[in-house]
Write a protein that holds these residues in place. Structure first.
Motif, PDB file in Angstrom:
ATOM      1  N   SER A 105       0.829  -1.194   0.000  1.00  0.00           N
ATOM      2  CA  SER A 105       0.000   0.000   0.000  1.00  0.00           C
ATOM      3  C   SER A 105       0.868   1.250   0.000  1.00  0.00           C
ATOM      4  O   SER A 105       1.973   1.262   0.567  1.00  0.00           O
ATOM      5  CB  SER A 105      -0.902   0.006   1.240  1.00  0.00           C
ATOM      6  N   GLU A 106       0.361   2.316  -0.634  1.00  0.00           N
ATOM      7  CA  GLU A 106       1.061   3.589  -0.571  1.00  0.00           C
ATOM      8  C   GLU A 106       1.106   4.121   0.859  1.00  0.00           C
ATOM      9  O   GLU A 106       1.948   4.970   1.186  1.00  0.00           O
ATOM     10  CB  GLU A 106       0.391   4.603  -1.503  1.00  0.00           C
ATOM     11  N   LEU A 107       0.229   3.624   1.729  1.00  0.00           N
ATOM     12  CA  LEU A 107       0.268   4.013   3.137  1.00  0.00           C
ATOM     13  C   LEU A 107       1.595   3.638   3.786  1.00  0.00           C
ATOM     14  O   LEU A 107       1.993   4.238   4.790  1.00  0.00           O
ATOM     15  CB  LEU A 107      -0.882   3.337   3.903  1.00  0.00           C
ATOM     16  N   SER A 108       2.272   2.638   3.235  1.00  0.00           N
ATOM     17  CA  SER A 108       3.565   2.228   3.788  1.00  0.00           C
ATOM     18  C   SER A 108       4.738   2.748   2.961  1.00  0.00           C
ATOM     19  O   SER A 108       5.860   2.250   3.105  1.00  0.00           O
ATOM     20  CB  SER A 108       3.628   0.701   3.941  1.00  0.00           C
ATOM     21  N   ASP A 109       4.478   3.764   2.111  1.00  0.00           N
ATOM     22  CA  ASP A 109       5.517   4.598   1.495  1.00  0.00           C
ATOM     23  C   ASP A 109       6.340   3.884   0.421  1.00  0.00           C
ATOM     24  O   ASP A 109       7.438   3.375   0.686  1.00  0.00           O
ATOM     25  CB  ASP A 109       6.447   5.151   2.582  1.00  0.00           C
ATOM     26  N   SER A 110       5.834   3.917  -0.804  1.00  0.00           N
ATOM     27  CA  SER A 110       6.567   3.301  -1.906  1.00  0.00           C
ATOM     28  C   SER A 110       7.887   4.020  -2.188  1.00  0.00           C
ATOM     29  O   SER A 110       8.839   3.403  -2.678  1.00  0.00           O
ATOM     30  CB  SER A 110       5.709   3.296  -3.172  1.00  0.00           C
ATOM     31  N   GLY A 111       7.945   5.315  -1.863  1.00  0.00           N
ATOM     32  CA  GLY A 111       9.192   6.048  -2.068  1.00  0.00           C
ATOM     33  C   GLY A 111      10.340   5.463  -1.268  1.00  0.00           C
ATOM     34  O   GLY A 111      11.478   5.387  -1.750  1.00  0.00           O
ATOM     35  N   ARG A 112      10.054   5.045  -0.039  1.00  0.00           N
ATOM     36  CA  ARG A 112      11.098   4.423   0.775  1.00  0.00           C
ATOM     37  C   ARG A 112      11.517   3.080   0.193  1.00  0.00           C
ATOM     38  O   ARG A 112      12.703   2.728   0.190  1.00  0.00           O
ATOM     39  CB  ARG A 112      10.609   4.241   2.214  1.00  0.00           C
ATOM     40  N   THR A 113      10.550   2.323  -0.310  1.00  0.00           N
ATOM     41  CA  THR A 113      10.879   1.041  -0.916  1.00  0.00           C
ATOM     42  C   THR A 113      11.795   1.237  -2.114  1.00  0.00           C
ATOM     43  O   THR A 113      12.841   0.585  -2.233  1.00  0.00           O
ATOM     44  CB  THR A 113       9.593   0.310  -1.357  1.00  0.00           C
ATOM     45  N   VAL A 114      11.420   2.139  -3.010  1.00  0.00           N
ATOM     46  CA  VAL A 114      12.237   2.411  -4.182  1.00  0.00           C
ATOM     47  C   VAL A 114      13.618   2.914  -3.772  1.00  0.00           C
ATOM     48  O   VAL A 114      14.650   2.475  -4.316  1.00  0.00           O
ATOM     49  CB  VAL A 114      11.532   3.435  -5.100  1.00  0.00           C
ATOM     50  N   GLY A 115      13.673   3.825  -2.802  1.00  0.00           N
ATOM     51  CA  GLY A 115      14.949   4.372  -2.358  1.00  0.00           C
ATOM     52  C   GLY A 115      15.874   3.316  -1.788  1.00  0.00           C
ATOM     53  O   GLY A 115      17.079   3.272  -2.114  1.00  0.00           O
ATOM     54  N   HIS A 116      15.338   2.443  -0.923  1.00  0.00           N
ATOM     55  CA  HIS A 116      16.168   1.383  -0.336  1.00  0.00           C
ATOM     56  C   HIS A 116      16.722   0.452  -1.409  1.00  0.00           C
ATOM     57  O   HIS A 116      17.890   0.039  -1.349  1.00  0.00           O
ATOM     58  CB  HIS A 116      15.346   0.573   0.661  1.00  0.00           C
ATOM     59  N   ASP A 133     -10.638  10.702   3.050  1.00  0.00           N
ATOM     60  CA  ASP A 133     -10.196   9.696   2.087  1.00  0.00           C
ATOM     61  C   ASP A 133     -10.679   8.323   2.524  1.00  0.00           C
ATOM     62  O   ASP A 133     -10.414   7.880   3.643  1.00  0.00           O
ATOM     63  CB  ASP A 133      -8.670   9.710   1.982  1.00  0.00           C
ATOM     64  N   GLU A 134     -11.361   7.623   1.640  1.00  0.00           N
ATOM     65  CA  GLU A 134     -11.898   6.300   1.948  1.00  0.00           C
ATOM     66  C   GLU A 134     -11.307   5.227   1.031  1.00  0.00           C
ATOM     67  O   GLU A 134     -11.854   4.137   0.915  1.00  0.00           O
ATOM     68  CB  GLU A 134     -13.430   6.308   1.805  1.00  0.00           C
ATOM     69  N   LYS A 135     -10.194   5.560   0.372  1.00  0.00           N
ATOM     70  CA  LYS A 135      -9.543   4.590  -0.497  1.00  0.00           C
ATOM     71  C   LYS A 135      -8.048   4.562  -0.219  1.00  0.00           C
ATOM     72  O   LYS A 135      -7.469   5.543   0.261  1.00  0.00           O
ATOM     73  CB  LYS A 135      -9.786   4.924  -1.976  1.00  0.00           C
ATOM     74  N   GLU A 136      -7.431   3.426  -0.526  1.00  0.00           N
ATOM     75  CA  GLU A 136      -5.980   3.324  -0.460  1.00  0.00           C
ATOM     76  C   GLU A 136      -5.454   3.000  -1.852  1.00  0.00           C
ATOM     77  O   GLU A 136      -6.173   2.448  -2.687  1.00  0.00           O
ATOM     78  CB  GLU A 136      -5.523   2.242   0.523  1.00  0.00           C
ATOM     79  N   GLU A 137      -4.212   3.362  -2.083  1.00  0.00           N
ATOM     80  CA  GLU A 137      -3.585   3.065  -3.364  1.00  0.00           C
ATOM     81  C   GLU A 137      -2.596   1.922  -3.191  1.00  0.00           C
ATOM     82  O   GLU A 137      -1.684   1.991  -2.361  1.00  0.00           O
ATOM     83  CB  GLU A 137      -2.861   4.286  -3.914  1.00  0.00           C
ATOM     84  N   LEU A 138      -2.790   0.869  -3.968  1.00  0.00           N
ATOM     85  CA  LEU A 138      -1.852  -0.240  -4.010  1.00  0.00           C
ATOM     86  C   LEU A 138      -0.825   0.020  -5.098  1.00  0.00           C
ATOM     87  O   LEU A 138      -1.136   0.596  -6.137  1.00  0.00           O
ATOM     88  CB  LEU A 138      -2.581  -1.554  -4.304  1.00  0.00           C
ATOM     89  N   VAL A 139       0.413  -0.403  -4.863  1.00  0.00           N
ATOM     90  CA  VAL A 139       1.469  -0.216  -5.834  1.00  0.00           C
ATOM     91  C   VAL A 139       2.263  -1.506  -6.005  1.00  0.00           C
ATOM     92  O   VAL A 139       2.342  -2.326  -5.087  1.00  0.00           O
ATOM     93  CB  VAL A 139       2.444   0.921  -5.415  1.00  0.00           C
ATOM     94  N   VAL A 140       2.833  -1.671  -7.186  1.00  0.00           N
ATOM     95  CA  VAL A 140       3.837  -2.705  -7.416  1.00  0.00           C
ATOM     96  C   VAL A 140       5.156  -1.999  -7.668  1.00  0.00           C
ATOM     97  O   VAL A 140       5.254  -1.117  -8.532  1.00  0.00           O
ATOM     98  CB  VAL A 140       3.495  -3.610  -8.612  1.00  0.00           C
ATOM     99  N   VAL A 141       6.173  -2.363  -6.897  1.00  0.00           N
ATOM    100  CA  VAL A 141       7.518  -1.876  -7.119  1.00  0.00           C
ATOM    101  C   VAL A 141       8.307  -2.970  -7.840  1.00  0.00           C
ATOM    102  O   VAL A 141       8.361  -4.112  -7.383  1.00  0.00           O
ATOM    103  CB  VAL A 141       8.221  -1.501  -5.797  1.00  0.00           C
ATOM    104  N   ARG A 142       8.892  -2.604  -8.969  1.00  0.00           N
ATOM    105  CA  ARG A 142       9.737  -3.529  -9.735  1.00  0.00           C
ATOM    106  C   ARG A 142      11.183  -3.088  -9.598  1.00  0.00           C
ATOM    107  O   ARG A 142      11.506  -1.925  -9.842  1.00  0.00           O
ATOM    108  CB  ARG A 142       9.342  -3.538 -11.204  1.00  0.00           C
ATOM    109  N   ALA A 143      12.052  -4.016  -9.214  1.00  0.00           N
ATOM    110  CA  ALA A 143      13.467  -3.709  -9.055  1.00  0.00           C
ATOM    111  C   ALA A 143      14.284  -4.773  -9.787  1.00  0.00           C
ATOM    112  O   ALA A 143      14.014  -5.964  -9.666  1.00  0.00           O
ATOM    113  CB  ALA A 143      13.844  -3.670  -7.583  1.00  0.00           C
ATOM    114  N   GLU A 144      15.286  -4.329 -10.535  1.00  0.00           N
ATOM    115  CA  GLU A 144      16.089  -5.253 -11.344  1.00  0.00           C
ATOM    116  C   GLU A 144      17.567  -5.089 -11.012  1.00  0.00           C
ATOM    117  O   GLU A 144      18.082  -3.970 -10.912  1.00  0.00           O
ATOM    118  CB  GLU A 144      15.866  -4.963 -12.831  1.00  0.00           C
TER     119      GLU A 144
END
Length: 228
Positions: free
Chosen positions: A164-175, A214-225
């Motif tokens: 979920s974007e609630l758990s910060d995709s930016g941090r995932t991508v950065g790490h 806000d009553e919705k959450e955004e799901l994301v897929v992070v792809r890393a290669e």
């Protein structure tokens, strides 16, 4: 939404023991990303936090050699049964994240880890909530995945994570970029709150993780290669 619900239904394997996480919209989003990955026959695929084994079975049907891992004995039994019932070959191991496969490497790693922010600092050691609760910021497991998964990828290998974007995709991508991978968000999908987030929306707003109304959450897929 109807298309996603149809995809979710198509992913549900024959068996799901009580307490095992069943395919939902996040599973469908990750399944879509998996379907777009060019996997040659015999590719080694790892599905971490496999639940019912829906994604492991999808990868195996493409001719991949699939290892599925889950910390739950019920999930392990469910995947083994579903592989047998569908005539699909999946190697199933019980363990905490990557512990059972430390000495191996993979062309593709899939994971739908626990990612829901929770009032408790650490996820519960057992029970159904273990499949989604992930500490105050939702990153109790995600940060471990970002640290540990890159070492298991072969050159050119890919990691696909849904959360979920609630758990910060930016941090995932950065790490993942810090670990030397090429990483980006490749899929997004907004969904209405499920029962868990409905009960936590006031707490999430107090934490600044959710906007008022806000009553919705955004799901994301992070792809890393991992570069060749």
């Amino acid at each position: 939404m109807s298309g996603y619900l149809s995809t979710v239904r198509s992913l549900i394997p024959p068996l799901a023991l009580p307490g095992v996480y069943r395919p939902q919209e996040d599973t469908a989003l990750l399944a879509g990303a998996l379907s777009e990955e060019p996997l040659p026959p015999g590719a080694d695929v790892l599905d971490v936090g496999t639940g019912t084994g829906a994604l492991a079975l999808q990868a195996a049907r493409r001719g991949s050699r699939v290892t599925a891992v889950d910390v739950s004995w019920r999930a392990v039994c469910t995947v083994r049964a579903n592989a047998w019932l569908t005539g699909t070959s999946v190697r199933v191991r019980r363990g905490n994240l990557f512990q059972p496969v430390r000495d191996q490497s993979f062309d593709l790693i899939l994971t739908n880890p626990p990612y829901v922010p929770a009032p408790t600092a650490a996820p519960p050691p057992r029970g159904r909530a273990r499949a989604w609760d992930a500490g105050h910021d939702g990153r109790f497991v995600l940060d471990r995945v970002c640290r540990e998964a890159p070492a298991l990828l072969r050159p050119g290998g890919v990691l696909l994570i849904v959360h979920s974007e609630l758990s910060d995709s930016g941090r995932t991508v950065g790490h993942l970029r810090e670990a030397g991978l090429k990483a980006a968000v490749t899929r997004r999908h907004r969904i209405a709150f499920g029962p868990v987030l409905h009960t936590r929306k006031h707490w999430l707003r107090q934490r600044g993780l959710l906007s008022a109304g806000d009553e919705k959450e955004e799901l994301v897929v992070v792809r890393a290669e991992l570069p060749l």
